[in-house]
Design an enzyme around this catalytic site. Structure first.
Site, PDB file in Angstrom:
ATOM      1  N   THR A   1       3.824  48.556 -80.128  1.00 28.82           N
ATOM      2  CA  THR A   1       2.549  48.959 -80.720  1.00 28.82           C
ATOM      3  C   THR A   1       2.038  47.887 -81.683  1.00 28.82           C
ATOM      4  O   THR A   1       0.867  47.501 -81.646  1.00 28.82           O
ATOM      5  CB  THR A   1       2.704  50.325 -81.428  1.00 28.82           C
TER       6      THR A   1
ATOM      7  N   ASN B   1       3.464  53.627 -67.635  1.00 29.07           N
ATOM      8  CA  ASN B   1       4.543  54.437 -68.207  1.00 29.07           C
ATOM      9  C   ASN B   1       4.532  55.888 -67.754  1.00 29.07           C
ATOM     10  O   ASN B   1       5.500  56.600 -67.941  1.00 29.07           O
ATOM     11  CB  ASN B   1       4.502  54.379 -69.741  1.00 29.07           C
TER      12      ASN B   1
ATOM     13  N   GLN C   1       7.544  48.784 -69.860  1.00 33.12           N
ATOM     14  CA  GLN C   1       8.318  49.540 -68.861  1.00 33.12           C
ATOM     15  C   GLN C   1       8.910  48.624 -67.789  1.00 33.12           C
ATOM     16  O   GLN C   1       9.539  49.112 -66.845  1.00 33.12           O
ATOM     17  CB  GLN C   1       7.434  50.617 -68.201  1.00 33.12           C
TER      18      GLN C   1
ATOM     19  N   SER D   1       9.604  46.033 -75.800  1.00 29.58           N
ATOM     20  CA  SER D   1      10.167  46.877 -76.866  1.00 29.58           C
ATOM     21  C   SER D   1      11.612  47.242 -76.521  1.00 29.58           C
ATOM     22  O   SER D   1      11.879  47.766 -75.432  1.00 29.58           O
ATOM     23  CB  SER D   1       9.307  48.145 -76.974  1.00 29.58           C
ATOM     24  N   ALA D   2      12.542  46.973 -77.450  1.00 28.93           N
ATOM     25  CA  ALA D   2      13.977  47.046 -77.126  1.00 28.93           C
ATOM     26  C   ALA D   2      14.474  48.440 -76.762  1.00 28.93           C
ATOM     27  O   ALA D   2      15.400  48.584 -75.964  1.00 28.93           O
ATOM     28  CB  ALA D   2      14.784  46.512 -78.314  1.00 28.93           C
ATOM     29  N   HIS D   3      13.843  49.481 -77.338  1.00 24.25           N
ATOM     30  CA  HIS D   3      14.431  50.822 -77.101  1.00 24.25           C
ATOM     31  C   HIS D   3      14.201  51.319 -75.682  1.00 24.25           C
ATOM     32  O   HIS D   3      14.747  52.341 -75.282  1.00 24.25           O
ATOM     33  CB  HIS D   3      13.929  51.828 -78.147  1.00 24.25           C
TER      34      HIS D   3
ATOM     35  N   THR E   1      11.392  39.845 -94.248  1.00 25.29           N
ATOM     36  CA  THR E   1      12.777  39.528 -93.870  1.00 25.29           C
ATOM     37  C   THR E   1      13.092  40.133 -92.505  1.00 25.29           C
ATOM     38  O   THR E   1      12.806  41.299 -92.246  1.00 25.29           O
ATOM     39  CB  THR E   1      13.752  40.066 -94.948  1.00 25.29           C
TER      40      THR E   1
ATOM     41  N   CYS F   1       4.710  60.505 -76.408  1.00 25.64           N
ATOM     42  CA  CYS F   1       3.777  60.829 -77.494  1.00 25.64           C
ATOM     43  C   CYS F   1       2.782  61.915 -77.087  1.00 25.64           C
ATOM     44  O   CYS F   1       2.174  62.548 -77.932  1.00 25.64           O
ATOM     45  CB  CYS F   1       3.049  59.587 -77.996  1.00 25.64           C
TER      46      CYS F   1
HETATM   47  N1  PLP Z   1       3.408  50.530 -74.006  1.00 24.20           N
HETATM   48  C1  PLP Z   1       4.051  51.288 -73.109  1.00 24.20           C
HETATM   49  C2  PLP Z   1       3.755  51.112 -71.656  1.00 24.20           C
HETATM   50  C3  PLP Z   1       4.984  52.241 -73.536  1.00 24.20           C
HETATM   51  O1  PLP Z   1       5.617  52.999 -72.633  1.00 24.20           O
HETATM   52  C4  PLP Z   1       5.242  52.371 -74.926  1.00 24.20           C
HETATM   53  C5  PLP Z   1       6.179  53.401 -75.419  1.00 24.20           C
HETATM   54  O2  PLP Z   1       6.209  54.509 -74.959  1.00 24.20           O
HETATM   55  C6  PLP Z   1       4.539  51.555 -75.815  1.00 24.20           C
HETATM   56  C7  PLP Z   1       3.630  50.652 -75.324  1.00 24.20           C
HETATM   57  C8  PLP Z   1       4.783  51.628 -77.304  1.00 24.20           C
HETATM   58  O3  PLP Z   1       6.031  51.068 -77.605  1.00 24.20           O
HETATM   59  P1  PLP Z   1       6.696  51.116 -79.059  1.00 24.20           P
HETATM   60  O4  PLP Z   1       7.320  52.457 -79.164  1.00 24.20           O
HETATM   61  O5  PLP Z   1       7.709  50.034 -79.084  1.00 24.20           O
HETATM   62  O6  PLP Z   1       5.641  50.857 -80.049  1.00 24.20           O
END
Ligand code: PLP
Length: 373
Positions: free
Chosen positions: A72, A148, A176, A196-198, A234, A324
């Site tokens: 994000t 996604n 994704q 995004s790592a998670h 940091t 979300c």
């Molecule tokens: N873009 C896509 C396609 C996503 O699936 C997500 C997370 O669901 C995001 C952006 C946002 O990622 P982050 O949680 O790292 O901000």
């Protein structure tokens, strides 16, 4: 019954190897990478090694990788930064992007927004992009690699080439896709890529963006000069090293995992079709990611807002649209765009797989859905 997690597009379980690397770092290498003493220098070495290793995995150079708190942040930064730095007058995107892109774009002032059409798989129609780009004004194109919600895979090579032939900048949200596809950014016509790592079994709150060498960005945060003076603060070293470990492991297992997960998705579709004759699979198998299966069920519309909760009560985690949006009673913006009107309000779920899932998980999901039916 052991809880069943089929929501890997929302987030993934952190790999034990990642936890152990992060723990070790917090215990033994906790210096500030900006300090000049040996503790700081050791931290700096770990930071730069992670940057180098991530860059190498995706065919980039170290100086093209910037660490961020996740996708994000990177999306906001790139879109707003490009508009300012390159006097962008128009953004081209699609109506099925993640809200991080859509809402940022819609919040821009004095910038024309054009939406490129997508097909039933959520895949960008290239001819439409060419037509839009015919008008020659400074343009940023923001199109995701893998959707996604329904998993539609865009042809980012063709999109990038079309953009560059029309002197437009191209940003792709590869959240994704990272860790699931092999990237060679030296060859790919992409100016900005976001990750995004998670989403690939790393920690939350950390990600990286790729910014091609010759492209400039505005300063996001002033302060201590970290991240080449662009994003001060940091560095979250344990998370960065954890992310690098997670990506390395994802790459090591990429072919094996892809094969297995494809079989899981095919099995899920087959079983659902056997038990729910009128199930609607949102997106063709061949045009969507094998990690994501989005279905609409021929069940009473009154349970649309409850289905995820009902499955949760049975120990099964899936989602409705993105994480979300899961709690929202409104139909997903993605499905609204690709489904015929009479299907938009049908109960719908997104099932998303990873290497931890089993065929039994799918049998249990189908059994639970039949009980709800
Ligand atoms: N873009 C896509 C396609 C996503 O699936 C997500 C997370 O669901 C995001 C952006 C946002 O990622 P982050 O949680 O790292 O901000």
């Amino acid at each position: 019954m052991k809880p069943i997690y089929l929501d890997n597009a929302s987030t993934t379980a952190v790999r034990p190897e990642v936890i152990s690397v992060m723990t070790d770092l917090m215990l033994n290498n906790w210096g500030n990478p900006s300090s000049t003493h040996s503790l700081g220098r050791n931290a700096k070495s770990a930071l730069e090694l992670s940057r180098k290793n991530i860059a190498k995995l995706i065919g980039a150079s170290s100086n093209e990788i910037i660490f961020t708190s996740g996708a994000t942040e990177a999306i906001h930064w790139i879109i707003k930064g490009c508009v300012e730095k390159y006097a962008i007058k128009r953004v081209i995107t699609s109506k099925i992007e993640h809200h991080a892109v859509l809402d940022t774009v819609l919040g821009l002032n004095n910038v024309q927004i054009d939406f490129v059409s997508v097909d039933d798989n959520g895949v960008v129609i290239l001819d439409d992009l060419c037509d839009l780009l015919f008008e020659n004004i400074p343009t940023l194109v923001c199109l995701m690699h893998v959707n996604n919600e329904i998993g539609g895979i865009n042809d980012i090579v063709s999109i990038g080439n079309i953009c560059h032939n029309h002197d437009a900048l191209f940003m792709t949200d590869a959240v994704q896709a990272m860790g699931k596809f092999v990237f060679d950014l030296q060859q790919l016509p992409i100016d900005f890529l976001i990750s995004s790592a998670h989403k690939f079994h790393g920690p939350k709150g950390i990600g990286f963006l790729f910014k091609r060498k010759n492209i400039n960005l505005t300063v996001l945060f002033e302060g201590g000069g970290q991240e080449k003076g662009l994003r001060a603060g940091t560095e979250n070293l344990p998370a960065i090293v954890g992310m690098e470990t997670a990506l390395t492991l994802a790459y090591q297992n990429i072919d094996k995992d892809a094969l297995y997960i494809k079989q899981l998705k095919q099995y899920a579709i087959d079983q659902l079709k056997i038990h729910f004759v009128d199930v609607h699979v949102n997106g063709d198998f061949s045009h969507t990611s094998s990690r994501i299966l989005n279905i609409s069920l021929p069940l009473n519309e009154s349970i649309s807002g409850m289905l995820v909760f009902m499955l949760d009560m049975k120990g099964i985690a899936v989602s409705r649209g993105s994480a979300c949006q899961s709690g929202s009673s409104k139909p997903s913006h993605v499905l609204q765009e690709i489904l015929p009107e009479n299907w938009v309000n049908k109960p719908n779920i997104r099932i998303s797989f990873d290497y931890n899932n089993t065929f039994d998980d799918i049998d249990n999901l189908v059994k639970a859905l039949k009980e709800i039916k």
